[in-house]
Scaffold this motif. Structure first.
Motif, PDB file in Angstrom:
ATOM      1  N   THR A  69       0.825  -1.208   0.000  1.00 21.08           N
ATOM      2  CA  THR A  69       0.000   0.000   0.000  1.00 21.08           C
ATOM      3  C   THR A  69       0.855   1.252   0.000  1.00 21.08           C
ATOM      4  O   THR A  69       0.543   2.235  -0.693  1.00 21.08           O
ATOM      5  CB  THR A  69      -0.928  -0.005   1.228  1.00 21.08           C
ATOM      6  OG1 THR A  69      -1.719  -1.193   1.223  1.00 21.08           O
ATOM      7  CG2 THR A  69      -1.839   1.204   1.218  1.00 21.08           C
ATOM      8  N   GLU A 122       2.277   1.996  -3.462  1.00 17.88           N
ATOM      9  CA  GLU A 122       1.312   2.459  -4.456  1.00 17.88           C
ATOM     10  C   GLU A 122       0.731   3.829  -4.149  1.00 17.88           C
ATOM     11  O   GLU A 122      -0.106   4.311  -4.914  1.00 17.88           O
ATOM     12  CB  GLU A 122       0.172   1.442  -4.560  1.00 17.88           C
ATOM     13  CG  GLU A 122       0.607   0.086  -5.088  1.00 17.88           C
ATOM     14  CD  GLU A 122      -0.520  -0.918  -5.120  1.00 17.88           C
ATOM     15  OE1 GLU A 122      -1.611  -0.582  -4.598  1.00 17.88           O
ATOM     16  OE2 GLU A 122      -0.322  -2.028  -5.646  1.00 17.88           O
ATOM     17  N   SER A 123       1.147   4.445  -3.057  1.00 19.02           N
ATOM     18  CA  SER A 123       0.613   5.766  -2.727  1.00 19.02           C
ATOM     19  C   SER A 123       1.039   6.784  -3.780  1.00 19.02           C
ATOM     20  O   SER A 123       2.205   6.858  -4.165  1.00 19.02           O
ATOM     21  CB  SER A 123       1.126   6.204  -1.345  1.00 19.02           C
ATOM     22  OG  SER A 123       2.530   6.353  -1.358  1.00 19.02           O
ATOM     23  N   THR A 126      -2.227   6.482  -8.066  1.00 21.34           N
ATOM     24  CA  THR A 126      -3.575   6.729  -8.587  1.00 21.34           C
ATOM     25  C   THR A 126      -3.698   8.131  -9.152  1.00 21.34           C
ATOM     26  O   THR A 126      -4.320   8.349 -10.199  1.00 21.34           O
ATOM     27  CB  THR A 126      -4.616   6.517  -7.472  1.00 21.34           C
ATOM     28  OG1 THR A 126      -4.490   5.193  -6.948  1.00 21.34           O
ATOM     29  CG2 THR A 126      -6.022   6.736  -7.995  1.00 21.34           C
ATOM     30  N   THR A 127      -3.067   9.090  -8.470  1.00 21.49           N
ATOM     31  CA  THR A 127      -3.093  10.471  -8.978  1.00 21.49           C
ATOM     32  C   THR A 127      -2.362  10.577 -10.305  1.00 21.49           C
ATOM     33  O   THR A 127      -2.835  11.241 -11.246  1.00 21.49           O
ATOM     34  CB  THR A 127      -2.466  11.413  -7.948  1.00 21.49           C
ATOM     35  OG1 THR A 127      -3.175  11.307  -6.709  1.00 21.49           O
ATOM     36  CG2 THR A 127      -2.516  12.853  -8.431  1.00 21.49           C
ATOM     37  N   ALA A 174      -1.905   8.197 -12.502  1.00 18.17           N
ATOM     38  CA  ALA A 174      -2.705   7.539 -13.534  1.00 18.17           C
ATOM     39  C   ALA A 174      -3.886   8.402 -13.947  1.00 18.17           C
ATOM     40  O   ALA A 174      -4.234   8.478 -15.143  1.00 18.17           O
ATOM     41  CB  ALA A 174      -3.194   6.182 -13.010  1.00 18.17           C
ATOM     42  N   THR A 175      -4.498   9.077 -12.983  1.00 10.13           N
ATOM     43  CA  THR A 175      -5.632   9.943 -13.301  1.00 10.13           C
ATOM     44  C   THR A 175      -5.210  11.126 -14.156  1.00 10.13           C
ATOM     45  O   THR A 175      -5.882  11.482 -15.135  1.00 10.13           O
ATOM     46  CB  THR A 175      -6.293  10.436 -12.005  1.00 10.13           C
ATOM     47  OG1 THR A 175      -6.694   9.311 -11.215  1.00 10.13           O
ATOM     48  CG2 THR A 175      -7.503  11.300 -12.308  1.00 10.13           C
ATOM     49  N   TYR A 212       4.441   7.031 -13.997  1.00  7.65           N
ATOM     50  CA  TYR A 212       3.587   5.960 -13.482  1.00  7.65           C
ATOM     51  C   TYR A 212       4.136   4.589 -13.887  1.00  7.65           C
ATOM     52  O   TYR A 212       4.219   3.672 -13.057  1.00  7.65           O
ATOM     53  CB  TYR A 212       2.165   6.143 -13.994  1.00  7.65           C
ATOM     54  CG  TYR A 212       1.244   5.003 -13.643  1.00  7.65           C
ATOM     55  CD1 TYR A 212       0.641   4.935 -12.391  1.00  7.65           C
ATOM     56  CD2 TYR A 212       0.976   3.983 -14.564  1.00  7.65           C
ATOM     57  CE1 TYR A 212      -0.201   3.881 -12.054  1.00  7.65           C
ATOM     58  CE2 TYR A 212       0.141   2.930 -14.234  1.00  7.65           C
ATOM     59  CZ  TYR A 212      -0.443   2.887 -12.982  1.00  7.65           C
ATOM     60  OH  TYR A 212      -1.265   1.835 -12.654  1.00  7.65           O
ATOM     61  N   THR A 224       5.665   1.907 -11.249  1.00 10.80           N
ATOM     62  CA  THR A 224       4.970   0.625 -11.161  1.00 10.80           C
ATOM     63  C   THR A 224       5.937  -0.536 -11.345  1.00 10.80           C
ATOM     64  O   THR A 224       5.889  -1.528 -10.601  1.00 10.80           O
ATOM     65  CB  THR A 224       3.852   0.544 -12.207  1.00 10.80           C
ATOM     66  OG1 THR A 224       2.916   1.608 -11.984  1.00 10.80           O
ATOM     67  CG2 THR A 224       3.120  -0.778 -12.133  1.00 10.80           C
TER      68      THR A 224
END
Length: 256
Positions: free
Chosen positions: A127, A130-131, A134-135, A137-138, A198, A202
Motif C-alpha cells: 500500500t 502504491e501511494s 492513482t493520482t 494515472a488519473t 507511473y 509501477t
C-alpha cells in the motif's frame, strides 16, 4: 505580419477566453503541479529506500545470529521495507513465545502467528509503494481530454466571433483556431510525464515487491525452523563426510 504575430498567442487566447477556458487552464496547471510533486517525492523516497534496503540486507546476510539483526534494528531503526518486515517478524516470534495464544489475534501456533504478521506487513508495504500512483494515472488519463475540451471550447467561440464579424478570410480563421490548439498541447505536456513516471514507478514497485516476498520466505524459515531453506541438505552433506583418523597418541588401551 508583425502586427498579427503580436496580437496572436497564448496571452491573447487567455484574454479572449471566458471563465470556462480559464478554469480548464487552471485545472491543467494544478494537475501538472500535483504530478510533478508526486514524481519528485516518490523519486527521492525510492532512492533512499533502495540505498537503505541494500545496507540492511548486507548487514542481515552477514550477521551470525538473529540477535545481531535485532541489535541493528534497535540501533538504527526500521527505515526500509526489509528492516520493517524483520522488526515485526522478530517481535511476533518473541511475543508469541512469551505470551502464547492469549487473544484471538494471537491464535494458532508460533509459525501461523509469524506468517500472519509477515502477511500484514507485506500488505502495508505494498500500500505504501502504491501511494500517489492513482493520482499519476488519473492525470495521465484525463489531462489530454481536458486540453481537448479547452481546444473545442476555444474553437467554438472563435468561430462564433468570426461568424458575427463576417470576416471569413484565412488569417481571421487560422489565428483563433491555432490559439485554441494550444490547450491540447498543454494537456499532452501534462499527461506525458505523468504516464512515464507511473510506468517507471509501477515497474520498480513490482521488482521491489518480488524481492520483499522472497526475503519474507527466507525470514519465515529462519524464525520457524531455525535455518534457511536448503540448510538441512547442506548439513546432511556435511555429516557424511569421512572423519579424520584419530592420532595414535590420543588412543588409549581398552584395558586402561
Amino acid at each position: 505580419m508583425d502586427t498579427v504575430s503580436t496580437t496572436q498567442g497564448l496571452a491573447h487566447f487567455l484574454a479572449q477566453s471566458d471563465a470556462v477556458g480559464k478554469t480548464l487552464l487552471a485545472l491543467l496547471i494544478l494537475m501538472s503541479a500535483a504530478s510533478w510533486a508526486i514524481i519528485a517525492g516518490k523519486g527521492v523516497a525510492q532512492y533512499l529506500r533502495q540505498r537503505r534496503s541494500s545496507e540492511f540486507l548486507n548487514h542481515f546476510w552477514n550477521a551470525s545470529t538473529l540477535d545481531e539483526v535485532r541489535h541493528e534494528i534497535s540501533t538504527h531503526g526500521a527505515r526500509d521495507p526489509f528492516s520493517h518486515l524483520s522488526a515485526h517478524a522478530l517481535h511476533a516470534q518473541v511475543h508469541h513465545a512469551r505470551h502464547g495464544a492469549s487473544r484471538l489475534a494471537e491464535a494458532g501456533s508460533a509459525s501461523e502467528f509469524v506468517t500472519r504478521t509477515i502477511k500484514k506487513v507485506l500488505d502495508e508495504e505494498t500500500t505504501r509503494f502504491e501511494s500517489g500512483l492513482t493520482t499519476l494515472a488519473t492525470v495521465g488519463a484525463t489531462a489530454p481530454f481536458v486540453g481537448l475540451f479547452g481546444t473545442v471550447w476555444g474553437v467554438y467561440h472563435a468561430l462564433l466571433a468570426i461568424g458575427m464579424s463576417g470576416a471569413g478570410t484565412l488569417d481571421k480563421v487560422a489565428g483563433p483556431v491555432g490559439e485554441a490548439l494550444v490547450m491540447t498541447g498543454i494537456g499532452l505536456a501534462v499527461a506525458i510525464p505523468a504516464v512515464v513516471a507511473y510506468n517507471a514507478f509501477t515497474r520498480s514497485n513490482r521488482v521491489l515487491a518480488g524481492r520483499l516476498d522472497a526475503f519474507a520466505f527466507e525470514l519465515h524459515s529462519f524464525l520457524t525452523m531455525g535455518e534457511a531453506p536448503g540448510a538441512g541438505q547442506q548439513q546432511l552433506g556435511a555429516s557424511v563426510r569421512p572423519l579424520k583418523p584419530v592420532p595414535q597418541q590420543a588412543q588409549t588401551p581398552a584395558s586402561a
